[in-house]
Design an enzyme around this catalytic site. Structure first.
Site, PDB file in Angstrom:
ATOM      1  N   LYS A   1      78.225 -45.379  26.590  1.00  0.00           N
ATOM      2  CA  LYS A   1      78.850 -46.705  26.554  1.00  0.00           C
ATOM      3  C   LYS A   1      77.960 -47.708  25.797  1.00  0.00           C
ATOM      4  CE  LYS A   1      82.523 -45.403  28.736  1.00  0.00           C
ATOM      5  NZ  LYS A   1      82.243 -44.010  29.052  1.00  0.00           N
TER       6      LYS A   1
HETATM    7  C1  LIG Z   1      88.136 -46.230  30.096  1.00  0.00           C
HETATM    8  C2  LIG Z   1      87.229 -45.538  31.055  1.00  0.00           C
HETATM    9  N1  LIG Z   1      87.379 -45.759  32.372  1.00  0.00           N
HETATM   10  C3  LIG Z   1      86.578 -45.163  33.279  1.00  0.00           C
HETATM   11  C4  LIG Z   1      85.593 -44.304  32.902  1.00  0.00           C
HETATM   12  C5  LIG Z   1      84.774 -43.608  33.964  1.00  0.00           C
HETATM   13  O1  LIG Z   1      83.433 -43.941  33.850  1.00  0.00           O
HETATM   14  P1  LIG Z   1      82.255 -42.925  34.341  1.00  0.00           P
HETATM   15  O2  LIG Z   1      82.259 -41.774  33.381  1.00  0.00           O
HETATM   16  O3  LIG Z   1      81.027 -43.776  34.252  1.00  0.00           O
HETATM   17  O4  LIG Z   1      82.571 -42.516  35.726  1.00  0.00           O
HETATM   18  C6  LIG Z   1      85.362 -44.060  31.553  1.00  0.00           C
HETATM   19  C7  LIG Z   1      84.267 -43.158  31.151  1.00  0.00           C
HETATM   20  O5  LIG Z   1      84.189 -42.502  30.212  1.00  0.00           O
HETATM   21  C8  LIG Z   1      86.206 -44.685  30.593  1.00  0.00           C
HETATM   22  O6  LIG Z   1      86.052 -44.471  29.287  1.00  0.00           O
END
Ligand SMILES: Cc1ncc(COP(=O)(O)O)c(C=O)c1O
Length: 405
Positions: A187
């Site tokens: 990210k």
């Molecule tokens: C749009 C979106 N929402 C939620 C998530 C979930 O995040 P995490 O991978 O940190 O659990 C991601 C992760 O890639 C994402 O791109």
């Protein structure tokens, strides 16, 4: 030429500042955020940056979305309307919170939900809307917020990919009631794993705060575990890195935008290849660089184009997550809680039509994915990288095979 990658040091700004803050945390001997100060400081600064009254760091982006959904507190079988083009971590929390994900179609040119596609999915059991600013491109929020207000529905923004994005000069994640972010490796800013939840609407603050911490009412006159909740806390080690990363955010978003504009200029006019077009009222934060490919002009469509890019050493993802969420096995086979089919089926859905995910209902998502190739971009892309990437895109679009590297 190797492009800077967000999987390692070449595309991540991690160094002295992070080490210094990590050193301070280690020296303090306090690694839990319940006792330390790093996560609290990070939350205060994040809230200030987003102009909101509430911020809570979490263990992941998935945990952030789960916390947001839990704050809304759906009844079993209630429906939450969201996008079918997103990370699974944005959808599984809806099921864990006993609600049914109902997918709205997307605009095939932005891959985002719109007020119109969301409106088509709102019904008597709708409890909330989750809107995702995909690839860092904000949804058109005026219509969405007006729709939500008309129906009395809270808006959860998934800004995991949209740090620094804006709609009408206001930050993505702080436009609706609750906003969610991810701090996972790839990210804009990262702590390896981690997440953030913010609230503009104070009505959700208490449940958000408690859900991250087993619903224990710290500070209450007679604390208790108020409701069903988990431990989604961030550690002080992550908090230290998060603090250092937050300080770098503005600069890196600017640099990403500059790189993305530079790439868009370089590939303008290539037949069949369309760079992401930001809305005039939006600031696109370019988590990735999604290309729209016209198969009439590009041999082999998204697959042929991506193969030729990969032959040139460019990581490219045709169709992003490959398929819309409703085609994932979890949904097709209702693989949720044992063999129950819960929450899709059961007495809590009595009187309601069965949940059906029919691909025919999603022409925008299917068309959008069929033309989509996601390319990497980050703040370390210099002119030479952009020249190289543009050359590879041109050659791949013209159907020229690569030499393997
Ligand atoms: C749009 C979106 N929402 C939620 C998530 C979930 O995040 P995490 O991978 O940190 O659990 C991601 C992760 O890639 C994402 O791109």
């Amino acid at each position: 030429m190797k492009l800077p990658s967000d999987a390692d040091r070449s595309g991540r700004d991690l160094g002295e500042e992070e080490l210094k803050r990590l050193g301070e945390v280690i020296e303090s001997g306090t690694l839990t955020s319940t006792k330390g100060t790093a996560v609290k400081q990070f939350e205060a600064r994040f809230a200030e940056r987003w102009g909101v009254g509430f911020c809570r760091a979490t263990a992941s982006g998935t945990a952030a979305v789960h916390t947001a959904v839990a704050a809304v507190d759906p009844e079993p079988g209630d429906e939450i309307v969201t996008t079918p083009i997103t990370d699974f971590g944005a959808i599984s929390p809806i099921l864990y919170q006993t609600a049914v994900p109902v997918f709205a179609d997307v605009d095939p040119t932005t891959w985002n939900v719109t007020a119109e596609t969301l409106a088509a999915r709102i019904g008597p059991r709708t409890r909330a809307l989750v809107v995702t600013h995909l690839f860092g491109n904000p949804c058109e929020m005026d219509g969405i917020l007006a729709l939500a207000e008309r129906h009395g529905l809270p808006v959860i923004e998934d800004a995991a990919q949209a740090y620094g994005a804006e709609w009408d000069g206001r930050p993505a994640g702080a436009l609706g009631d609750v906003g969610c972010f991810s701090l996972q490796q790839g990210k804009h800013m990262t702590t390896g794993e981690g997440g953030v939840v913010v609230a503009r609407n104070p009505a959700f603050e208490r449940r958000l705060r408690l859900f991250v911490d087993k619903a224990w009412g710290y500070g209450d006159p007679r604390p208790d575990h108020d409701f069903l909740a988990l431990n989604y806390r961030m550690s002080e080690l992550q908090g230290a890195v998060a603090l250092a990363q937050l300080e770098k955010l503005e600069v890196l978003v600017e640099r990403r935008i500059r790189a993305a504009r530079g790439l868009a200029e370089r590939i303008a006019g290539i037949d069949g290849v369309h760079a992401p077009a930001g809305h005039a009222r939006a600031r696109h934060a370019y988590w990735k660089f999604p290309l729209r490919i016209d198969a009439r002009a590009v041999a082999g469509g998204v697959d042929g184009f991506s193969t030729r890019l990969r032959e040139r050493g460019i990581a490219s993802a045709p169709r992003y997550v490959e398929k819309p969420a409703f085609l994932l096995r979890c949904f097709r086979e209702r693989n949720t809680f044992g063999g129950s089919g819960f929450p899709f089926e059961g007495p809590h859905r009595a009187g309601l039509p069965p949940v059906v995910y029919d691909p025919d209902d999603y022409p925008g998502a299917l068309e959008g994915l069929a033309h989509l190739v996601v390319l990497p971009i980050n703040e370390f892309y210099e002119d030479a990288h952009l020249d190289h990437l543009a050359r590879c895109i041109r050659e791949a679009a013209e159907g020229r095979e690569g030499t393997g590297g």
